[in-house]
Design an enzyme around this catalytic site. Structure first.
Site, short mmCIF file in Angstrom:
data_model
loop_
_atom_site.label_atom_id
_atom_site.label_comp_id
_atom_site.label_asym_id
_atom_site.label_seq_id
_atom_site.Cartn_x
_atom_site.Cartn_y
_atom_site.Cartn_z
N HIS A 121 0.82 -1.22 0.00
CA HIS A 121 0.00 0.00 0.00
C HIS A 121 0.85 1.27 0.00
O HIS A 121 0.38 2.32 0.43
CB HIS A 121 -0.97 -0.01 1.20
CG HIS A 121 -2.03 -1.07 1.10
ND1 HIS A 121 -2.86 -1.44 2.14
CD2 HIS A 121 -2.42 -1.84 0.05
CE1 HIS A 121 -3.69 -2.38 1.73
NE2 HIS A 121 -3.44 -2.65 0.48
N CYS A 129 3.68 12.72 -7.64
CA CYS A 129 2.85 13.64 -8.41
C CYS A 129 1.49 12.98 -8.65
O CYS A 129 1.42 11.82 -9.06
CB CYS A 129 3.52 13.95 -9.74
SG CYS A 129 2.47 14.92 -10.84
N CYS A 148 3.88 19.83 -8.02
CA CYS A 148 4.93 19.23 -8.83
C CYS A 148 5.42 20.27 -9.83
O CYS A 148 4.71 21.25 -10.10
CB CYS A 148 4.32 18.03 -9.57
SG CYS A 148 5.44 17.15 -10.65
N CYS A 150 5.26 19.99 -12.81
CA CYS A 150 4.30 19.99 -13.92
C CYS A 150 3.04 20.79 -13.57
O CYS A 150 2.17 20.99 -14.41
CB CYS A 150 3.91 18.55 -14.29
SG CYS A 150 2.74 17.78 -13.15
N GLY A 187 -2.02 -9.43 12.42
CA GLY A 187 -2.53 -8.07 12.68
C GLY A 187 -3.29 -7.45 11.53
O GLY A 187 -3.24 -6.24 11.35
N THR A 188 -3.99 -8.29 10.78
CA THR A 188 -4.83 -7.72 9.71
C THR A 188 -6.24 -8.29 9.84
O THR A 188 -6.41 -9.46 10.15
CB THR A 188 -4.25 -7.99 8.30
OG1 THR A 188 -5.21 -7.53 7.33
CG2 THR A 188 -3.91 -9.43 8.04
N ALA A 231 0.56 -9.43 18.65
CA ALA A 231 1.76 -9.81 17.89
C ALA A 231 3.04 -9.61 18.72
O ALA A 231 3.97 -10.41 18.63
CB ALA A 231 1.83 -8.99 16.61
P1 OAD Z 1 -7.48 -3.19 10.30
O1 OAD Z 1 -7.63 -2.00 11.18
O2 OAD Z 1 -8.60 -3.49 9.37
O3 OAD Z 1 -7.23 -4.47 11.19
C1 OAD Z 1 -6.28 -4.47 12.22
C2 OAD Z 1 -6.29 -5.84 12.85
O4 OAD Z 1 -5.26 -5.86 13.82
C3 OAD Z 1 -7.59 -6.19 13.58
O5 OAD Z 1 -8.05 -7.47 13.13
C4 OAD Z 1 -7.19 -6.23 15.06
O6 OAD Z 1 -7.89 -7.23 15.78
C5 OAD Z 1 -5.73 -6.57 14.95
N1 OAD Z 1 -4.90 -6.16 16.09
C6 OAD Z 1 -5.08 -5.12 16.96
N2 OAD Z 1 -4.08 -5.06 17.86
C7 OAD Z 1 -3.23 -6.09 17.55
C8 OAD Z 1 -2.00 -6.56 18.11
N3 OAD Z 1 -1.44 -5.98 19.17
N4 OAD Z 1 -1.40 -7.64 17.53
C9 OAD Z 1 -1.96 -8.24 16.46
N5 OAD Z 1 -3.12 -7.84 15.90
C10 OAD Z 1 -3.74 -6.78 16.43
O7 OAD Z 1 -6.09 -3.00 9.51
P2 OAD Z 1 -5.58 -3.73 8.18
O8 OAD Z 1 -6.09 -5.10 8.11
O9 OAD Z 1 -4.13 -3.49 8.11
O10 OAD Z 1 -5.50 0.56 3.51
O11 OAD Z 1 -6.30 -2.83 7.09
C11 OAD Z 1 -6.02 -3.06 5.74
C12 OAD Z 1 -6.04 -1.78 4.97
O12 OAD Z 1 -7.25 -1.06 5.22
C13 OAD Z 1 -4.97 -0.78 5.38
O13 OAD Z 1 -3.74 -1.02 4.75
C14 OAD Z 1 -5.55 0.53 4.94
C15 OAD Z 1 -6.95 0.34 5.45
O14 OAD Z 1 -7.93 1.10 4.84
C16 OAD Z 1 -5.45 1.72 2.87
O15 OAD Z 1 -5.41 2.81 3.45
C17 OAD Z 1 -5.42 1.54 1.39
#
Ligand code: OAD
Length: 245
Positions: A121, A129, A148, A150, A187-188, A231
Site C-alpha cells: 500500500h 505527483c 509538482c 508539472c 494483525g490484519t 503480535a
Molecule cells: P485493520 O484496522 O482493518 O485491522 C487491524 C487488525 O489488527 C484487527 O483485526 C485487530 O484485531 C488486529 N490487532 C489489533 N491489535 C493487535 C495486536 N497488538 N497484535 C496483532 N493484531 C492486532 O487494519 P488492516 O487489516 O491493516 O489501507 O487494514 C487493511 C487496509 O485497510 C490498510 O492497509 C488501509 C486500510 O484502509 C489503505 O489505506 C489503502
C-alpha cells in the site's frame, strides 16, 4: 492473557524452507499507531475514508487530505518498532526464503531490521505527483499541498481506495504466497483485497496458514492455527520456541 504455541506449529515452522508473512495495522498497534477498523480506536471510526483515502476525496479537498497525512507522518516518525517487528526481523534470518508483505505504510519493519519487505500500500514517507504518478523528492514544504514541477498537486505515495496496487509489489506478494511452506497472517482484519486473498492463495497451494490476532477474523476459520493474542507477545514466544528446538 497467555497464548499457548502448539508444538505442531513450531515443528512445521522449523521444517519450513520458504516463509511468507502478511502484516497489517495490528502489528504496529503496540508501537502506538492506531489501526483502521478496531471499533473505538480505529482511524475509520473517527475519520471518513471516502474523504481522506480516495482520489475523489483528494480532488474535493486536497488541503485537508495533505494535512491529515502530514499529521500521520509526523506521529509515525515519533514511534519505535515493537517486539513483534523485531521478532519478524530475527525470524527472517532463519529461513532460506522469507518474504514479508505488509499493508502498512510506516517503515517500522525496515526500521526493525527486516530486509525483504514488500510494501503493498505504498509508504507515507514518499510523495508523488498526482498526475504523473512519479516519486518527487524536491518540493516546497511551505505549500499545502505542494505542487509538482508539472503544476499538479503532490500527494502521499500510498494506495487509496479504488486505486490499483503497485503491480511489481503485488506480483512479488502473490509469488511468495503461492510458493511458501508456511504463511503467517499477522494483525490484519483480512477485509481489504487483494491483500486478504494472499493467505487463501497460500492455503490453496498447500501451505500451513497461521493467524496471529487478538480477535477472530474472516481468515480464522480457514487457518491451520489461529493464535489469539497480540503480535508483540506471540511472535517473541514463537521465536523462542523455535530457538529451543
Ligand atoms: P485493520 O484496522 O482493518 O485491522 C487491524 C487488525 O489488527 C484487527 O483485526 C485487530 O484485531 C488486529 N490487532 C489489533 N491489535 C493487535 C495486536 N497488538 N497484535 C496483532 N493484531 C492486532 O487494519 P488492516 O487489516 O491493516 O489501507 O487494514 C487493511 C487496509 O485497510 C490498510 O492497509 C488501509 C486500510 O484502509 C489503505 O489505506 C489503502
Amino acid at each position: 492473557m497467555s497464548v499457548a504455541i502448539p508444538q505442531e506449529l513450531v515443528e512445521r515452522l522449523a521444517a519450513a524452507r520458504r516463509v511468507a508473512v502478511l502484516t497489517g495495522a495490528g502489528i504496529s498497534a503496540e508501537s502506538g499507531i492506531p489501526t483502521f477498523r478496531d471499533a473505538l480506536t480505529g482511524l475509520w471510526a473517527r475519520y471518513d475514508p471516502q474523504e481522506l483515502a480516495t482520489p475523489e476525496g483528494f480532488a474535493r479537498n486536497p488541503k485537508l487530505v495533505w494535512e491529515w497525512y502530514a499529521a500521520r507522518r509526523a506521529s509515525i516518525a515519533g514511534v519505535q518498532p515493537n517486539p513483534g517487528h523485531t521478532a519478524l526481523a530475527e525470524l527472517e534470518k532463519r529461513f532460506e526464503k522469507f518474504t514479508l508483505v505488509t499493508q502498512n505504510i510506516d517503515s517500522l519493519h525496515q526500521r526493525a531490521g527486516s530486509r525483504e519487505v514488500v510494501e503493498l500500500h505504498g509508504n507515507i514517507a514518499r510523495v508523488k505527483c498526482s498526475l504523473e504518478q512519479i516519486v518527487v523528492n524536491d518540493f516546497s514544504r511551505d505549500e499545502s499541498p505542494p505542487r509538482c514541477h508539472c503544476g499538479a498537486y503532490l500527494r502521499p505515495d500510498v494506495v487509496w481506495f479504488g486505486e490499483m496496487l503497485p503491480a511489481d509489489a503485488l506480483a512479488r506478494a502473490e509469488d511468495a504466497a503461492e510458493h511458501c511452506d508456511v504463511f503467517l497472517s499477522i494483525g490484519t482484519s483480512a477485509q481489504v483485497y487483494p491483500a486478504a486473498e494472499l493467505p487463501l492463495r497460500a492455503l490453496s497451494a498447500g501451505a500451513t496458514v497461521v493467524e496471529i490476532n487478538p480477535e477472530r477474523t474472516a481468515l480464522s476459520r480457514h487457518a491451520h492455527f489461529a493464535l489469539q493474542g497480540a503480535a508483540g507477545i506471540v511472535l517473541p514466544l514463537l521465536l523462542n520456541k523455535l530457538r529451543q528446538l
